[in-house]
Structure formats: C-alpha cells, structure tokens
Write a protein that holds these residues in place. Sequence first.
Motif, PDB file in Angstrom:
ATOM      1  N   GLY A   1      30.900  -5.837  -9.631  1.00 43.42           N
ATOM      2  CA  GLY A   1      29.882  -5.854  -8.586  1.00 43.42           C
ATOM      3  C   GLY A   1      30.321  -5.108  -7.345  1.00 43.42           C
ATOM      4  O   GLY A   1      29.537  -4.365  -6.735  1.00 43.42           O
ATOM      5  N   LEU A   2      31.601  -5.259  -6.948  1.00 45.75           N
ATOM      6  CA  LEU A   2      32.102  -4.550  -5.774  1.00 45.75           C
ATOM      7  C   LEU A   2      32.205  -3.042  -6.007  1.00 45.75           C
ATOM      8  O   LEU A   2      32.210  -2.269  -5.045  1.00 45.75           O
ATOM      9  N   MET A   3      32.278  -2.634  -7.270  1.00 41.92           N
ATOM     10  CA  MET A   3      32.354  -1.195  -7.559  1.00 41.92           C
ATOM     11  C   MET A   3      31.054  -0.467  -7.228  1.00 41.92           C
ATOM     12  O   MET A   3      31.033   0.765  -7.152  1.00 41.92           O
ATOM     13  N   PHE A   4      29.967  -1.216  -7.013  1.00 34.48           N
ATOM     14  CA  PHE A   4      28.710  -0.598  -6.585  1.00 34.48           C
ATOM     15  C   PHE A   4      28.722  -0.250  -5.096  1.00 34.48           C
ATOM     16  O   PHE A   4      27.755   0.337  -4.605  1.00 34.48           O
ATOM     17  N   TYR A   5      29.799  -0.609  -4.390  1.00 33.85           N
ATOM     18  CA  TYR A   5      29.849  -0.408  -2.942  1.00 33.85           C
ATOM     19  C   TYR A   5      29.563   1.033  -2.517  1.00 33.85           C
ATOM     20  O   TYR A   5      28.731   1.261  -1.625  1.00 33.85           O
ATOM     21  N   PRO A   6      30.222   2.054  -3.115  1.00 34.30           N
ATOM     22  CA  PRO A   6      29.933   3.430  -2.656  1.00 34.30           C
ATOM     23  C   PRO A   6      28.474   3.838  -2.860  1.00 34.30           C
ATOM     24  O   PRO A   6      27.895   4.537  -2.019  1.00 34.30           O
ATOM     25  N   ALA A   7      27.867   3.394  -3.962  1.00 30.33           N
ATOM     26  CA  ALA A   7      26.477   3.779  -4.232  1.00 30.33           C
ATOM     27  C   ALA A   7      25.509   3.093  -3.281  1.00 30.33           C
ATOM     28  O   ALA A   7      24.414   3.608  -3.036  1.00 30.33           O
TER      29      ALA A   7
ATOM     30  N   LEU B   1      28.142 -11.282 -17.209  1.00 27.09           N
ATOM     31  CA  LEU B   1      26.897 -10.708 -16.695  1.00 27.09           C
ATOM     32  C   LEU B   1      26.305 -11.591 -15.604  1.00 27.09           C
ATOM     33  O   LEU B   1      25.783 -11.088 -14.598  1.00 27.09           O
ATOM     34  N   HIS B   2      26.414 -12.905 -15.765  1.00 24.96           N
ATOM     35  CA  HIS B   2      25.848 -13.841 -14.794  1.00 24.96           C
ATOM     36  C   HIS B   2      26.503 -13.691 -13.420  1.00 24.96           C
ATOM     37  O   HIS B   2      25.854 -13.898 -12.387  1.00 24.96           O
ATOM     38  N   ASN B   3      27.789 -13.319 -13.401  1.00 26.42           N
ATOM     39  CA  ASN B   3      28.537 -13.296 -12.144  1.00 26.42           C
ATOM     40  C   ASN B   3      28.650 -11.908 -11.505  1.00 26.42           C
ATOM     41  O   ASN B   3      29.230 -11.793 -10.422  1.00 26.42           O
ATOM     42  N   ILE B   4      28.111 -10.864 -12.142  1.00 26.68           N
ATOM     43  CA  ILE B   4      28.235  -9.519 -11.569  1.00 26.68           C
ATOM     44  C   ILE B   4      27.557  -9.433 -10.207  1.00 26.68           C
ATOM     45  O   ILE B   4      28.069  -8.801  -9.268  1.00 26.68           O
ATOM     46  N   THR B   5      26.397 -10.058 -10.050  1.00 23.71           N
ATOM     47  CA  THR B   5      25.664  -9.987  -8.792  1.00 23.71           C
ATOM     48  C   THR B   5      26.476 -10.561  -7.642  1.00 23.71           C
ATOM     49  O   THR B   5      26.245 -10.205  -6.480  1.00 23.71           O
ATOM     50  N   GLU B   6      27.416 -11.452  -7.937  1.00 23.10           N
ATOM     51  CA  GLU B   6      28.227 -12.027  -6.871  1.00 23.10           C
ATOM     52  C   GLU B   6      29.009 -10.946  -6.135  1.00 23.10           C
ATOM     53  O   GLU B   6      29.141 -10.989  -4.905  1.00 23.10           O
ATOM     54  N   GLY B   7      29.539  -9.974  -6.858  1.00 23.11           N
ATOM     55  CA  GLY B   7      30.277  -8.889  -6.214  1.00 23.11           C
ATOM     56  C   GLY B   7      29.393  -8.043  -5.316  1.00 23.11           C
ATOM     57  O   GLY B   7      29.807  -7.616  -4.227  1.00 23.11           O
ATOM     58  N   ILE B   8      28.162  -7.786  -5.755  1.00 27.38           N
ATOM     59  CA  ILE B   8      27.222  -7.032  -4.913  1.00 27.38           C
ATOM     60  C   ILE B   8      26.918  -7.802  -3.635  1.00 27.38           C
ATOM     61  O   ILE B   8      26.838  -7.232  -2.540  1.00 27.38           O
ATOM     62  N   GLY B   9      26.757  -9.114  -3.769  1.00 27.49           N
ATOM     63  CA  GLY B   9      26.498  -9.936  -2.588  1.00 27.49           C
ATOM     64  C   GLY B   9      27.659  -9.913  -1.607  1.00 27.49           C
ATOM     65  O   GLY B   9      27.451  -9.900  -0.384  1.00 27.49           O
ATOM     66  N   ILE B  10      28.889  -9.887  -2.121  1.00 27.96           N
ATOM     67  CA  ILE B  10      30.055  -9.824  -1.237  1.00 27.96           C
ATOM     68  C   ILE B  10      30.100  -8.488  -0.498  1.00 27.96           C
ATOM     69  O   ILE B  10      30.497  -8.416   0.675  1.00 27.96           O
ATOM     70  N   ALA B  11      29.676  -7.422  -1.164  1.00 25.25           N
ATOM     71  CA  ALA B  11      29.735  -6.090  -0.559  1.00 25.25           C
ATOM     72  C   ALA B  11      28.654  -5.860   0.490  1.00 25.25           C
ATOM     73  O   ALA B  11      28.812  -5.008   1.369  1.00 25.25           O
ATOM     74  N   ALA B  12      27.558  -6.608   0.437  1.00 23.82           N
ATOM     75  CA  ALA B  12      26.412  -6.333   1.316  1.00 23.82           C
ATOM     76  C   ALA B  12      26.759  -6.315   2.801  1.00 23.82           C
ATOM     77  O   ALA B  12      26.352  -5.390   3.521  1.00 23.82           O
TER      78      ALA B  12
ATOM     79  N   ILE C   1      29.402  -5.421   4.370  1.00 21.01           N
ATOM     80  CA  ILE C   1      30.375  -4.408   4.798  1.00 21.01           C
ATOM     81  C   ILE C   1      29.940  -2.994   4.428  1.00 21.01           C
ATOM     82  O   ILE C   1      30.759  -2.077   4.409  1.00 21.01           O
ATOM     83  N   LEU C   2      28.650  -2.811   4.152  1.00 18.22           N
ATOM     84  CA  LEU C   2      28.180  -1.481   3.757  1.00 18.22           C
ATOM     85  C   LEU C   2      28.272  -0.478   4.902  1.00 18.22           C
ATOM     86  O   LEU C   2      28.347   0.727   4.672  1.00 18.22           O
TER      87      LEU C   2
ATOM     88  N   PRO D   1      36.243  -0.619   4.712  1.00 17.47           N
ATOM     89  CA  PRO D   1      37.464  -1.433   4.576  1.00 17.47           C
ATOM     90  C   PRO D   1      38.468  -0.741   3.659  1.00 17.47           C
ATOM     91  O   PRO D   1      38.101   0.058   2.783  1.00 17.47           O
ATOM     92  N   PRO D   2      39.759  -1.040   3.830  1.00 21.43           N
ATOM     93  CA  PRO D   2      40.765  -0.472   2.924  1.00 21.43           C
ATOM     94  C   PRO D   2      40.632  -1.066   1.522  1.00 21.43           C
ATOM     95  O   PRO D   2      40.011  -2.105   1.321  1.00 21.43           O
ATOM     96  N   LEU D   3      41.238  -0.381   0.567  1.00 21.64           N
ATOM     97  CA  LEU D   3      41.173  -0.835  -0.819  1.00 21.64           C
ATOM     98  C   LEU D   3      41.760  -2.233  -0.969  1.00 21.64           C
ATOM     99  O   LEU D   3      41.282  -3.035  -1.785  1.00 21.64           O
ATOM    100  N   SER D   4      42.784  -2.533  -0.167  1.00 26.41           N
ATOM    101  CA  SER D   4      43.404  -3.859  -0.259  1.00 26.41           C
ATOM    102  C   SER D   4      42.406  -4.973   0.078  1.00 26.41           C
ATOM    103  O   SER D   4      42.503  -6.082  -0.462  1.00 26.41           O
ATOM    104  N   ALA D   5      41.436  -4.680   0.965  1.00 23.46           N
ATOM    105  CA  ALA D   5      40.433  -5.691   1.304  1.00 23.46           C
ATOM    106  C   ALA D   5      39.558  -6.004   0.100  1.00 23.46           C
ATOM    107  O   ALA D   5      39.210  -7.169  -0.138  1.00 23.46           O
TER     108      ALA D   5
END
Length: 399
Positions: free
Chosen positions: A171-177, A291-302, A304-305, A309-313
């Motif tokens: 989910g966090l990998m969608f951050y750049p897009a 699949l159920h938990n992928i959206t959680e990563g997108i929600g975390i990224a919202a 900080i768009l 942040p650095p990769l370590s974050a």
Amino acid sequence: MTDVGQTSRDTQAGRPRWASLLWIGLPLAVLGLAVAWMVSSDPLSGFRNGAPPVENLTFERTILGNDGIRILVRAGGSEPMTIAQVQVDDAYWQFTQDPPGPIARGATAWIALPYPWVLGEAHAVNVVTSTGTTFGHEIAVAVPTPTRDSPSFAGQAVLGAFVGILPVAIGLMFYPALRGIGRGGMDFLLSMTVGLLAFLFVDTLEDAFELAGKAAALFQGPTLIMLAATASFLLLLAAGRRGGTPTGLALSTFIALGIGLHNLGEGLAIGAAFASGAAGLGTFLVLGFTLHNITEGIGIAAPILKQRPPLSAFVALTLLAGGPAVVGLWIGSLAYAPQWSALALAVGAGAILQVIVEMVSLQLRQRTDGSRALLAPPAMAGLAAGVGFMYLTAMLVKI
C-alpha cells in the motif's frame, strides 16, 4: 516562606495536618474491623439452607502434545471449587492438577490428561466438581500445539509478514503515484482512510466483545473493553496533541500505530485458531488477509503526500503497522487467553478512534468551507470506497 504558606493552608482548613490524617485512617480502620468481624463470626451461617455454592469454570487454554492433553481452567464461583473427575469422550480418565487442591475464585490450574488424542478428530472434555456440577469443553479439531522452537517461530513469522507487513508495504508503494493528485483526489484519499479506519474500529470492537464472551465472568468483559478503549483513546489523543494537532508524518505514525494494534489482535486470533485447529490456514485465506490489508498502507501514506519523508520513515511505518501481526501470531499460538486478547483489541479500537478524530480534524482544517467539505462528492465517494473495500475483502477472511 514555604513553611509559612503551608501552615497558613493548614490553618485555613480549620484543623492541623494530624487531624486530617486521623480522619483518613479512621474510616479505613472501621472497614478493617467490619471485615474481621464478618470473617470471624460468620453472621451469614443462619441464612444457609444447604444449597451448594455457585460454581463457574472457564477453559482458557488447551495444549495437545505427545503426553496427552493439558487444559488451563479458571475458577469463578462464590467459593473455592474442587475438581473431582474428568471425562474425555464420555470416559473417565485419571488426571493430575497443578497446583493441586481446591481452586480459589479467580485462580487458575492446569489439568493434565494422558489421553491418546487422534489427529484431526473432535474430542469432548467434561470436568466434574465435588458438588456434581459439570463443565464441558470441546476440542473441535485435534492438532499438535505449536512448540517453542526456531522452525515454528520462523514459519509463524513468515505467515505474520504475509498478513501484516507485506500488504502495508504494498500500500505504501503507491505513494509516488498518489503525490500528483489534486484537491479532490486528496479529499478522496483522506476520506477513504477514515472509511477503512471506521470499518476497522467496528470490526475490532466486534471481535473484542466476542472474545470477552469466552472469558471468565469475573473479568466483566464488556466493561473491560469499554474502559480500555476509552482510556486508550483519551491517552493517545492527549499524547498526540501535546505539541499541537498532529499532521503529516506524525499523523501517519498515529495511523500506523492504530492499524498495528488492530493487526496485533488479528495475529492473536489467527495464532489461536491455528493452534487449536479451529481454522485451516490455506493459501487462499492468507492471500485474502493480504488483499484485505493493502488499503491500510494507502491510508498511512495519505497525510504525507505533500512531504518527502526519507526511506527509513516508510520502513518504520511499515513495521509499526504490520509488525504486530507477527508478534500477535506468536502470542496467540503459544499463550492465548480470551480476556487478554479482548483487552488488546479494545486498546486497538481506542487507538483507531483517536486516528479517526484526527483525520476528520485534518480535513476540516485543510478546507476553508469547514464541514461542508466533508459532504463534498469526492469525500463521500472516498468514505464509501474505504468502507466498501474493507467489507468486500473481509468476506475473503471470515470463516
């Protein structure tokens, strides 16, 4: 000057300090004397009509090994209770109890049975007390309880990573897009995060109340859940706003923390079900959790768009949100207890509610039209998308 001020306050109170201490100690002394008299004189003896004491027994853990069956029970009756006999599949078996003797109210004891259980079969255990009261426990599917060894821990870690860490990372990998979206897209994502968190909040409370129903009555499960959830919400809200209302990376951290506590409870449930044989964790079920938990990563990224942040974050956010699933699976398979699992879920529910409040507050601050922005089409669509996606993917993991 300090002594003078203190003396002045004592004088204003109308009595010296020793008198205040006396009026604190006197009620406590009266209470102690009343308790001592009640215990020594037993004034209730005249009201007893020969009826046996109320007894209650809760089965908290079941361990199946090469030496037979071990069961952890907790007494909850009005008086200490004695286990007289134990049946397995309608046959009486010799047993050992640790510690031996009567089990006091709230205390636990292990019952060991040298019973040759059969892999994959169901077994019924009945505990008979000295008063003739019977308490039943069903082993739905007999499977060996996971042992504390490196291969077992490694396998559970891989499973926990698939259902917790991997989907959050994806989910966090969608951050750049997502960084190039406009105001409408941002409203959609923030509202989608609120939607998925709202679903997690309801789902977490539901699981907590279900586990509370399996715990001993003396823990007062529903009350325990509400108190723990409220305390978690208030403490996290106060901590988060010590330096002002959280935004950006701080808000993402709180989202990851709330999701992590939910995933801890999810891991506890998976580990307990796996250890007891109540669920067969097939490939389809594991992929459903992912699949159920992928959206959680997108929600975390919202939140900080608009930042970089650095990769370590991102690594830290992934481990904070997904890592507890691994820990929960370890604990659930080796040291499961319904009341403590319910408590963990209640704390997670409070944390999720705190994040929902902060997310809505962020949306209100970002728009000059205030609450009207929450009713705009992008926001309503995001809310519906978050709840809808979580509901549909939850159908893959409910068994």
